[in-house]
Design a protein around this motif. Structure first.
Motif, PDB file in Angstrom:
ATOM      1  N   PHE A 210     -55.003 -58.115  12.239  1.00  8.12           N
ATOM      2  CA  PHE A 210     -55.985 -57.476  11.355  1.00  8.12           C
ATOM      3  C   PHE A 210     -55.799 -55.963  11.422  1.00  8.12           C
ATOM      4  O   PHE A 210     -55.754 -55.277  10.396  1.00  8.12           O
ATOM      5  CB  PHE A 210     -57.405 -57.880  11.768  1.00  8.12           C
ATOM      6  CG  PHE A 210     -58.498 -57.255  10.925  1.00  8.12           C
ATOM      7  CD1 PHE A 210     -58.449 -57.284   9.540  1.00  8.12           C
ATOM      8  CD2 PHE A 210     -59.579 -56.617  11.534  1.00  8.12           C
ATOM      9  CE1 PHE A 210     -59.458 -56.708   8.771  1.00  8.12           C
ATOM     10  CE2 PHE A 210     -60.590 -56.040  10.772  1.00  8.12           C
ATOM     11  CZ  PHE A 210     -60.514 -56.086   9.386  1.00  8.12           C
ATOM     12  N   MET A 211     -55.640 -55.455  12.658  1.00  7.25           N
ATOM     13  CA  MET A 211     -55.418 -54.023  12.817  1.00  7.25           C
ATOM     14  C   MET A 211     -54.087 -53.603  12.207  1.00  7.25           C
ATOM     15  O   MET A 211     -53.982 -52.568  11.536  1.00  7.25           O
ATOM     16  CB  MET A 211     -55.461 -53.652  14.301  1.00  7.25           C
ATOM     17  CG  MET A 211     -55.511 -52.152  14.548  1.00  7.25           C
ATOM     18  SD  MET A 211     -55.522 -51.758  16.308  1.00  7.25           S
ATOM     19  CE  MET A 211     -53.769 -51.733  16.625  1.00  7.25           C
ATOM     20  N   ALA A 212     -53.056 -54.430  12.402  1.00 11.11           N
ATOM     21  CA  ALA A 212     -51.736 -54.113  11.852  1.00 11.11           C
ATOM     22  C   ALA A 212     -51.787 -54.025  10.329  1.00 11.11           C
ATOM     23  O   ALA A 212     -51.223 -53.107   9.719  1.00 11.11           O
ATOM     24  CB  ALA A 212     -50.726 -55.172  12.296  1.00 11.11           C
ATOM     25  N   ALA A 267     -59.582 -43.872   9.698  1.00  9.11           N
ATOM     26  CA  ALA A 267     -60.023 -44.870   8.707  1.00  9.11           C
ATOM     27  C   ALA A 267     -59.995 -46.275   9.313  1.00  9.11           C
ATOM     28  O   ALA A 267     -60.896 -47.091   9.078  1.00  9.11           O
ATOM     29  CB  ALA A 267     -59.125 -44.807   7.472  1.00  9.11           C
ATOM     30  N   VAL A 268     -58.964 -46.546  10.130  1.00  7.27           N
ATOM     31  CA  VAL A 268     -58.857 -47.858  10.793  1.00  7.27           C
ATOM     32  C   VAL A 268     -59.904 -47.974  11.899  1.00  7.27           C
ATOM     33  O   VAL A 268     -60.563 -49.000  12.054  1.00  7.27           O
ATOM     34  CB  VAL A 268     -57.434 -48.076  11.357  1.00  7.27           C
ATOM     35  CG1 VAL A 268     -57.352 -49.411  12.103  1.00  7.27           C
ATOM     36  CG2 VAL A 268     -56.400 -48.034  10.241  1.00  7.27           C
ATOM     37  N   VAL A 269     -60.079 -46.886  12.673  1.00  9.72           N
ATOM     38  CA  VAL A 269     -61.064 -46.877  13.765  1.00  9.72           C
ATOM     39  C   VAL A 269     -62.468 -47.158  13.217  1.00  9.72           C
ATOM     40  O   VAL A 269     -63.238 -47.938  13.804  1.00  9.72           O
ATOM     41  CB  VAL A 269     -61.035 -45.522  14.515  1.00  9.72           C
ATOM     42  CG1 VAL A 269     -62.239 -45.386  15.439  1.00  9.72           C
ATOM     43  CG2 VAL A 269     -59.749 -45.405  15.317  1.00  9.72           C
ATOM     44  N   ILE A 277     -57.596 -46.393  19.595  1.00 13.41           N
ATOM     45  CA  ILE A 277     -56.253 -46.927  19.330  1.00 13.41           C
ATOM     46  C   ILE A 277     -55.200 -45.980  19.892  1.00 13.41           C
ATOM     47  O   ILE A 277     -55.149 -44.801  19.533  1.00 13.41           O
ATOM     48  CB  ILE A 277     -56.027 -47.133  17.813  1.00 13.41           C
ATOM     49  CG1 ILE A 277     -57.081 -48.091  17.238  1.00 13.41           C
ATOM     50  CG2 ILE A 277     -54.628 -47.679  17.552  1.00 13.41           C
ATOM     51  CD1 ILE A 277     -57.076 -48.197  15.731  1.00 13.41           C
ATOM     52  N   ASP A 278     -54.345 -46.506  20.804  1.00 15.61           N
ATOM     53  CA  ASP A 278     -53.192 -45.751  21.310  1.00 15.61           C
ATOM     54  C   ASP A 278     -51.980 -46.151  20.483  1.00 15.61           C
ATOM     55  O   ASP A 278     -51.594 -47.331  20.466  1.00 15.61           O
ATOM     56  CB  ASP A 278     -52.916 -46.093  22.785  1.00 15.61           C
ATOM     57  CG  ASP A 278     -54.056 -45.681  23.699  1.00 15.61           C
ATOM     58  OD1 ASP A 278     -54.799 -44.761  23.313  1.00 15.61           O
ATOM     59  OD2 ASP A 278     -54.203 -46.278  24.785  1.00 15.61           O
TER      60      ASP A 278
END
Length: 509
Positions: A210-212, A267-269, A277-278
């Protein structure tokens, strides 16, 4: 039998058209459901033992009801079958396998029959709608979709995707995340499958992909394939690590994903409820990749064990808590990201462990080779850790150690060989005493010391060894004694006699 006239029923076609449009399914599927409902009512009226069939004219909507009787050589069921002789009294040209069709008068649906028919139609339409949903979404697994929350049941969220309904389970939601009816929701389709009841489309907001996919939407270089997402590891709602690789040397993959002033990553965070996110640079070299993955901690040294897929990471004392992370989060995510088991220790711990190993190996050489501590220390310093290494290393290599000459090297090798022979003789006597069969000794890869350990654990015959699994054998002989691949090869060699008879039979035939 005289044919009963059927009246045109255009309203049936209108209802079928309306249902088909509303549910997004084929008109014929709706009409087939209606035919089955009428057929069921017909069998209730004329008897379930009869083969009653209904047909709705696709042009006029008229309903034809008829009883079908199959023409057979030998009658097994008088209600649905008839001999050829009897059938030819009605139709002289009829053949075996064909049907006598007796038209029946149209049914006047009673209240119960109408209710039954309605249930059949509703069920068939629902099944057809589910099949349509499945066919539409079965190839969309791996996509991100947007929908509206339809309802929330025991923490599980039902999402309206427009032409389908999907399920977002409670354990697929980011922790502390809540949705209310009417909220917009974005999620990842991780599975689409056919089920008897309930939704067939399963969504997730915790899945690493989902994050990808969110990054692929935010970063054009990922969508275009210039930057590749190599691996993702998530602790949903808390922290994540993502490894990226650029196929264009002029583009910094980490910088492209972060964006100007962090606009892309933010935007993802925001979508992931503040998940930190690292973003790290992927490397084909495992050691470099693991060092990158442990960021922000600094790494002093790494030791790889490729056979065990394990790596020891040494960090400065003040970096230990940072490398491990809160509740082990940093090292756990780094391990998931890289696929390696990571052991973290401080420089002080590593130094203490090395000293302990040095002392243990020195003591072992002093006792086995009957030498003083100076020679034992020299051997350990040069990397020797077993008597077998001293016994079988090329003589030139041993004689090149500072302070050794050819005579000293030859004497050390002779003492090492003598000690090994004594050990083997002792182990051989112990093997015989334990009752371990000679056949086991002939298997390649099994040493006399291993045979003793097998005997002490009740493994004494070829069948005993053949019954073990690879990990069970490693547990008995020690994981340092052989690799998992070697253990499996030993067990297959022990099982060979099971198949010798079969091969013989195969050749004979």
């Amino acid at each position: 039998m005289e044919k009963t006239a059927a009246l045109p029923r255009p309203e049936l076609l209108q209802v079928a058209d309306a249902v088909a449009r509303d549910k997004g399914i084929d008109r014929d599927e709706v009409l087939e459901a209606m035919e089955q409902a009428i057929q069921k009512a017909g069998r209730s009226k004329y008897g379930h033992e009869h083969d009653i069939r209904a047909l709705i004219d696709r042009r006029t909507g008229e309903i034809r009801l008829a009883r079908y009787i199959e023409v057979v050589e030998e009658v097994e069921d008088e209600n649905t079958q008839m001999t050829l002789e009897r059938a030819r009294r009605k139709n002289p040209e009829i053949q075996v396998g064909e049907f006598i069709i007796d038209p029946l008068p149209p049914i006047d649906f009673g209240r119960i029959a109408a209710q039954t028919a309605k249930q059949v139609i509703v069920q068939k339409v629902r099944d057809a709608e589910r099949l349509r949903q499945y066919n539409e979404y079965k190839d969309r697994a791996g996509e991100i979709v947007n929908g509206l929350v339809k309802r929330v049941e025991f923490g599980n969220v039902m999402v309206d995707l427009g032409r389908a309904e999907a399920l977002l389970r409670r354990d697929e939601l980011i922790p502390r995340e809540t949705f209310r009816t009417g909220d917009r929701v974005r999620a990842y389709i991780y599975d689409v499958r056919q089920e008897q009841r309930g939704p067939q489309i399963f969504l997730s907001r915790t899945h690493p992909q989902f994050m990808a996919k969110l990054f692929a939407q935010e970063v054009p270089e990922i969508y275009d394939g210039v930057i590749e997402l190599k691996a993702v590891a998530r602790d949903p709602g808390s922290r994540a690590k993502m490894a990226v690789l650029s196929r264009d040397s002029s583009i910094d993959p980490v910088g492209a994903c972060v964006g100007m002033r962090g606009s892309r990553v933010q935007a993802v965070v925001a979508e992931l409820q503040g998940e930190k996110i690292d973003i790290i640079q992927w490397s084909p070299d495992p050691a470099t990749f693991i060092v990158n993955a442990l960021a922000p901690a600094e790494v002093a040294k790494v030791v790889l064990d490729e056979e065990a897929n394990r790596i020891e990471v040494v960090v400065p004392d003040d970096q230990l808590s940072l490398a491990i992370g809160r509740r082990g989060q940093n090292v756990r995510l780094a391990s998931q990201l890289t696929g390696w088991d990571i052991d973290i220790m401080t420089e002080a711990e590593e130094s203490e462990r090395r000293n302990e190993e040095f002392r243990a190996n020195s003591k072992m050489f002093i006792e086995a080779l009957d030498v003083d501590d100076v020679i034992a220390h020299l051997l350990v310093t040069e990397g020797f850790s077993a008597v077998e290494e001293v016994a079988f290393v090329p003589l030139e290599e041993l004689s090149q150690i500072e302070g050794f000459d050819e005579d000293v090297a030859a004497e050390l090798q002779q003492r090492a060989l003598s000690w090994l022979n004594e050990q083997n003789a002792h182990n051989e006597a112990r093997r015989v005493q334990l009752g371990v069969v000679d056949e086991l000794a002939s298997i390649e890869g099994i040493t006399p010391a291993m045979l003793v350990k097998l005997g002490e654990n009740g493994v004494k015959t070829m069948d005993d060894l053949a019954d073990l699994a690879g990990d069970e054998l490693l547990e008995i002989v020690g994981k340092d004694a052989m690799s998992e691949e070697q253990a499996n090869a030993v067990i297959m060699a022990a099982r060979a006699h099971w198949f010798e008879g079969e091969d013989g039979e195969g050749q004979a035939s």
